[in-house]
Design a protein around this motif. Sequence first.
Motif, PDB file in Angstrom:
ATOM      1  N   ASP A 147       0.644  -1.401   0.130  1.00  0.00           N
ATOM      2  CA  ASP A 147       0.010   0.001   0.149  1.00  0.00           C
ATOM      3  C   ASP A 147       1.229   1.490  -0.407  1.00  0.00           C
ATOM      4  OD1 ASP A 147      -2.323   2.338   0.296  1.00  0.00           O
ATOM      5  OD2 ASP A 147      -2.405   1.368   2.521  1.00  0.00           O
ATOM      6  N   GLU A 148       1.164   2.017  -1.014  1.00  0.00           N
ATOM      7  CA  GLU A 148       1.965   3.266  -1.096  1.00  0.00           C
ATOM      8  C   GLU A 148       1.617   3.924  -0.297  1.00  0.00           C
ATOM      9  OE1 GLU A 148       1.430   5.510  -5.284  1.00  0.00           O
ATOM     10  OE2 GLU A 148       1.950   3.262  -5.828  1.00  0.00           O
ATOM     11  N   LYS A 149       0.143   4.037   0.147  1.00  0.00           N
ATOM     12  CA  LYS A 149      -0.073   5.113   1.314  1.00  0.00           C
ATOM     13  C   LYS A 149       0.310   5.187   2.666  1.00  0.00           C
ATOM     14  CE  LYS A 149      -3.775   6.582  -1.435  1.00  0.00           C
ATOM     15  NZ  LYS A 149      -5.664   6.620  -1.044  1.00  0.00           N
ATOM     16  N   SER A 150       0.536   3.361   3.034  1.00  0.00           N
ATOM     17  CA  SER A 150       1.178   3.048   4.568  1.00  0.00           C
ATOM     18  C   SER A 150       1.718   4.366   4.698  1.00  0.00           C
ATOM     19  CB  SER A 150       2.098   2.284   4.282  1.00  0.00           C
ATOM     20  OG  SER A 150       0.880   0.781   3.696  1.00  0.00           O
ATOM     21  N   GLU A 151       1.985   4.140   6.317  1.00  0.00           N
ATOM     22  CA  GLU A 151       3.076   5.415   7.083  1.00  0.00           C
ATOM     23  C   GLU A 151       4.106   4.491   7.660  1.00  0.00           C
ATOM     24  OE1 GLU A 151       1.440   5.929  10.819  1.00  0.00           O
ATOM     25  OE2 GLU A 151      -0.545   7.392  10.173  1.00  0.00           O
ATOM     26  N   THR A 190       8.666  -2.650  -6.628  1.00  0.00           N
ATOM     27  CA  THR A 190       8.674  -1.274  -6.399  1.00  0.00           C
ATOM     28  C   THR A 190       9.336  -0.346  -6.561  1.00  0.00           C
ATOM     29  OG1 THR A 190       8.629  -1.596  -4.002  1.00  0.00           O
ATOM     30  CG2 THR A 190       7.052  -2.040  -4.308  1.00  0.00           C
TER      31      THR A 190
END
Length: 929
Positions: A147-151, A190
């Motif tokens: 998930d690219e939005k993961s912190e 990635t």
Amino acid sequence: MAEAEAVQLKEEGNRHFQLQDYKAAAKSYSQALKLTKDKALLATLYRNRAACGLKTESYAQAASDASRAIDINSSDIKALFRRCQALEHLGKLDQAFKDVQRCATLEPRNQNFQETLRRLNASIQEKLHVQFSTDSRVQNMFDILLDEKSEADRLEKAANNLIVLGREEAGAERIFQNNGVALLLQLMDTKRPELVLAAVRTLSGMCSGHRARATVLLHAVRIDRLCSLMAVANEEMSLAVCNLLQAIIDSLSGEDKREHQGKEEALVLDTKKDLKQITNHLLDMLVSKKVSGQGRDQALNLLNKNVPRKNLSVQDNSRTIYVVDNGLRKILKVVGQVPDLPNCLPLTDNTRMLASILINKLYDDLRCDPERDHFRKICEEYITAKFDPQNMDKNVIAIQTVSGVLQGPFDLGNQLLGLKGVMEMMVALCGSDREVDQLVAVEALIHASTKLSRATFIITNGVSLLKQIYKTTKNEKIKIRTLVGLCKLGSAGGTDYGLRQFAEGSTEKLAKQCRKWLCNASIDTRTRRWAVEGMAYLTLDADVKDDFVQDIPALQAMFEMAKTSDKTILYSVATILVNCTNSYDVKEVIPELVQLAKFSKQHVPEEHPKDKKDFVDMRVKRLLKAGVISALACMVKADSAILTDQTKELLARVFLALCDNSKDRGTIVAQGGGKALIPLALEGTDVGKVKAAHALAKIAAVSNPDMAFPGERVYEVVRPLVRLLDTQRDGLQNYEALLGLTNLSGRSDKLRQKIFKEKALPDIENYMFENHDQLRQAATECMCNMVLNKEVQERFLADGNDRLKLVVLLCGEDDDKLQNAAAGALAMLTAAHKKLCLKMTQVTTQWLEILQRLCLHDQLSVQHRGLVIAYNLLQADAELAKKLVESELLEILTVVGKQEPDEKRAAVIQTARECLIKCMDYGFIKPVS
């Protein structure tokens, strides 16, 4: 007739079973099965044989026999329950549950069946919970990572969890089964370094020790992709991929010897093709301009570690032959790289040295002269093809290649020096105006004069040339190198004071200049490295080494360089430290032979006055004060083929010299010396391992093991110490190893168990028979600690040995320390087992006299142990107690027990009184009012 005999054999089997002779019972049942066709009898025999299988832990056979009985009678409750037990042991919980469920249906009130049903149900639920929770954990981790939005914090935690899971067998298998390989490939796609790194490290864990998974992963990820990842200019990434490839190679070649229980590995076809493919890609990396210096180093490290044989007794050296035929020219190309010339491949400080070491290992791995001739011809053709009167760059590369080979197999290098035009080209390059030509030529001259025989040739032909360059050049880089050449030639006589090549004081002047350059931080590291190289030769002179250890800034500058990423300095620093501590081998001087040599006017080696012990001890003190241990600890950790077995041996010699004085060992431990010694004692040359083990023994003998070897490392110390208990080792090594083992065995039963498993007990017992008093005492003290272990006690309990007799007789020796240790061992043995109390009275007729002497001993610790033995004997058996009371022992106990209270004697008096109270309990004596 046959049926009657079958029934008879069944009864015979039953008798054997009652006598717990399960193998004989199974044999009788098997014979009976061949004679009968009666179904009821067949079912009974199979059921009974299943019971034998359970008792002998042959669970697969037990399950098979029980199934045959059930086939005849599906309601055979005994057969069903036995199959259930066998299947549970085989890990087939769901099938076992079905069998015991049937048993509980047939006999609902049977508590045993109900309990088994509950236990199996709980085990199945737990297994399912673990399975599903692991599956969901794996999926959850991948969801976060992809998930690219993961912190950032969640991302890092998920990556670390995935790596940890990949290292566990169950976790690795779950990842593998749950489409994990495809997801790991997605992570690698990635292109985010932290995610790619996590994927690579997870793959490493999954490959370790599992050939089938390693094969699948290699083909899924592809070797070319791994090599391109290893080629990047990122040291962490390059090292991680190197570790992954090493895990794959270990698994494919069977080098990973770890046990993985409960894993049924898939059948894998011949892995040679995959291993060859990996080798080819690594060789291609050596000459590719797209590969970074770090990537090239890791490729060389992998080739160094996996191509040459580790054990020369193995006949197959086909991997080496393959690399010689298909990759030697590529390795020579790396060796011949000159950083200052255009079109040079990307290199690190270590690259050329790693290539030289690989050439050396390949050459040493050849088995016969034809193979070596073939190797030499490839080198000769490669070098002579480079000579070109019209192209000076190619000539420089040719000489640089010769220089690199001289750092590897020296004999081969010497042969290359003899090639037509090589020496002439060296001389011509020395006279060149170009800095790069002079640098390469001078370095080649230095490497050419490694041996005395070669140095004499260079002295005659090269000294004047080097002196001329030294005087005329204004370039510091060339000046330092020419000076090192002169240093090397000046040290050609070794430690022999009478064989100096240069005039008095010249070596000190050279050394002073080297030290000056060493401290000059403005000079580039590659050039300062040559100053260290010069000192490695000059410190053979005692005046030089004595001056050097007093120059603290120069020492510390060298130590700081030893901690850097440039590992080419390791051997030189190790050599300097060996010279400064005089830890090299010294031939014994026999006075008669010296006189004979003088009479025949032959040269006699002379010892320098500053090589005497007082000077050496002072140098050791100064080295420790300057921080030598932290430098050594960093050097030992070097994960590179440059840390050769020879270098490890030198480091082990230095450690042993530093540990010589017991007062210095606390400093060595505090700075991490104990931990650093363990790998040196486990890997390297035989001499190096023994030296490191001896240094470990010195530390283990006087230090707190928890401080010296923290955590699990302490268990790794045991094996090297046990290896020193060899009659081929000298008495001091035996003695200090016993002291070290005594200290370790006093710490915990887990350590005693480790010592026992390493088969040290017979050796310790042998030294208890020694004529040498100190060895006998040390062995007995070690045994005194070891008898706390149950398995050691069982050895004393066993019939047909003299172990207990030896301990009893040692209690009667005149040596107080020996008596103390033996009495301690006997006190603990008699406290642990009543049988040993009775056995003690049977092993020798002198037992009572020895016990009385112990109870009257002048030394309180010995007397106390004697009284404890007396108490153990009194408590063990009434008849034995009566025998002791009828002897003079009662009088001794009475005298000791009636003594006035005294703080020092309190334990002795108290034990004597406890013995008297025990006698009163038996009614053998009465209290006096």
